[in-house]
Design a protein around this motif. Sequence first.
Motif, PDB file in Angstrom:
ATOM      1  N   ALA A  33      26.597 -19.966 -25.152  1.00  0.00           N
ATOM      2  CA  ALA A  33      28.034 -19.752 -24.935  1.00  0.00           C
ATOM      3  C   ALA A  33      28.481 -18.448 -25.579  1.00  0.00           C
ATOM      4  CB  ALA A  33      28.843 -20.921 -25.497  1.00  0.00           C
ATOM      5  N   ARG A  37      29.883 -14.783 -23.631  1.00  0.00           N
ATOM      6  CA  ARG A  37      31.154 -14.089 -23.903  1.00  0.00           C
ATOM      7  C   ARG A  37      30.921 -12.786 -24.657  1.00  0.00           C
ATOM      8  NH1 ARG A  37      35.994 -16.301 -23.248  1.00  0.00           N
ATOM      9  NH2 ARG A  37      36.766 -15.477 -25.217  1.00  0.00           N
ATOM     10  N   GLN A  39      29.810 -12.181 -27.499  1.00  0.00           N
ATOM     11  CA  GLN A  39      30.263 -12.249 -28.879  1.00  0.00           C
ATOM     12  C   GLN A  39      29.061 -12.131 -29.813  1.00  0.00           C
ATOM     13  OE1 GLN A  39      32.038 -16.082 -28.323  1.00  0.00           O
ATOM     14  NE2 GLN A  39      34.107 -15.240 -28.104  1.00  0.00           N
ATOM     15  N   ASN A  65      31.739 -28.275 -33.031  1.00  0.00           N
ATOM     16  CA  ASN A  65      33.158 -28.211 -32.648  1.00  0.00           C
ATOM     17  C   ASN A  65      33.817 -26.952 -33.188  1.00  0.00           C
ATOM     18  OD1 ASN A  65      33.063 -30.612 -31.237  1.00  0.00           O
ATOM     19  ND2 ASN A  65      33.901 -31.831 -32.906  1.00  0.00           N
ATOM     20  N   GLU A  68      32.348 -23.925 -31.290  1.00  0.00           N
ATOM     21  CA  GLU A  68      32.852 -23.862 -29.914  1.00  0.00           C
ATOM     22  C   GLU A  68      34.309 -23.431 -29.879  1.00  0.00           C
ATOM     23  OE1 GLU A  68      31.910 -27.722 -28.282  1.00  0.00           O
ATOM     24  OE2 GLU A  68      29.934 -27.009 -27.580  1.00  0.00           O
ATOM     25  N   ASN A  69      35.117 -23.925 -30.820  1.00  0.00           N
ATOM     26  CA  ASN A  69      36.510 -23.467 -30.889  1.00  0.00           C
ATOM     27  C   ASN A  69      36.566 -21.977 -31.164  1.00  0.00           C
ATOM     28  OD1 ASN A  69      37.608 -25.968 -30.407  1.00  0.00           O
ATOM     29  ND2 ASN A  69      38.079 -26.409 -32.544  1.00  0.00           N
ATOM     30  N   THR A  71      34.309 -19.772 -30.425  1.00  0.00           N
ATOM     31  CA  THR A  71      33.858 -19.094 -29.208  1.00  0.00           C
ATOM     32  C   THR A  71      34.969 -19.057 -28.161  1.00  0.00           C
ATOM     33  OG1 THR A  71      31.581 -19.768 -29.603  1.00  0.00           O
ATOM     34  CG2 THR A  71      32.131 -19.130 -27.365  1.00  0.00           C
ATOM     35  N   ASN A  72      35.678 -20.169 -28.006  1.00  0.00           N
ATOM     36  CA  ASN A  72      36.733 -20.250 -26.994  1.00  0.00           C
ATOM     37  C   ASN A  72      37.934 -19.374 -27.313  1.00  0.00           C
ATOM     38  OD1 ASN A  72      35.281 -22.091 -25.470  1.00  0.00           O
ATOM     39  ND2 ASN A  72      36.208 -23.860 -26.445  1.00  0.00           N
ATOM     40  N   TYR A  73      38.245 -19.196 -28.591  1.00  0.00           N
ATOM     41  CA  TYR A  73      39.464 -18.477 -28.955  1.00  0.00           C
ATOM     42  C   TYR A  73      39.212 -17.070 -29.494  1.00  0.00           C
ATOM     43  CZ  TYR A  73      41.802 -22.832 -28.057  1.00  0.00           C
ATOM     44  OH  TYR A  73      42.277 -23.957 -27.431  1.00  0.00           O
ATOM     45  N   THR A  74      37.958 -16.680 -29.579  1.00  0.00           N
ATOM     46  CA  THR A  74      37.626 -15.320 -29.994  1.00  0.00           C
ATOM     47  C   THR A  74      37.512 -14.476 -28.740  1.00  0.00           C
ATOM     48  OG1 THR A  74      36.498 -16.095 -31.975  1.00  0.00           O
ATOM     49  CG2 THR A  74      35.882 -13.916 -31.178  1.00  0.00           C
ATOM     50  N   ASP A  98      36.351 -16.189 -37.509  1.00  0.00           N
ATOM     51  CA  ASP A  98      36.270 -15.388 -36.284  1.00  0.00           C
ATOM     52  C   ASP A  98      37.431 -14.412 -36.256  1.00  0.00           C
ATOM     53  OD1 ASP A  98      38.627 -16.560 -34.765  1.00  0.00           O
ATOM     54  OD2 ASP A  98      37.435 -18.373 -35.041  1.00  0.00           O
TER      55      ASP A  98
END
Length: 121
Positions: A33, A37, A39, A65, A68-69, A71-74, A98
Amino acid sequence: MSIVLKAGHQIIDQHAVDPLALVRESVRDVERAVAGREQVLENKVNSVLPIIWVDVDMVHRVFINLLENATNYTPVGGHIEIGAKTTVEPPLSFWVRDNGPGISAADIDRVFDNLPACVNE
């Protein structure tokens, strides 16, 4: 001894584990993931840490968790790090950082509430 979490789940499956191994496994599980992205995920655990007695599956889920958070918000191309260090109280401290937008000041006190989820708009 039985430990009960806030949500009422008992922690009954505790084992001794190397925190570095737990962090490495969590990093490995989100690498795809993160790469998707573009990252950078940096493991900042770079010292010998004491063995901890935990529910390994539960702590692994917590790390996943948090990662993943992150990753999703960076933003795409952003930077995420996970780390741990020995401290006085508690004797071991973990973190995920992050360069995403973060949590608004209005929501910071509700971070660990069950519902509603905090959203930074």
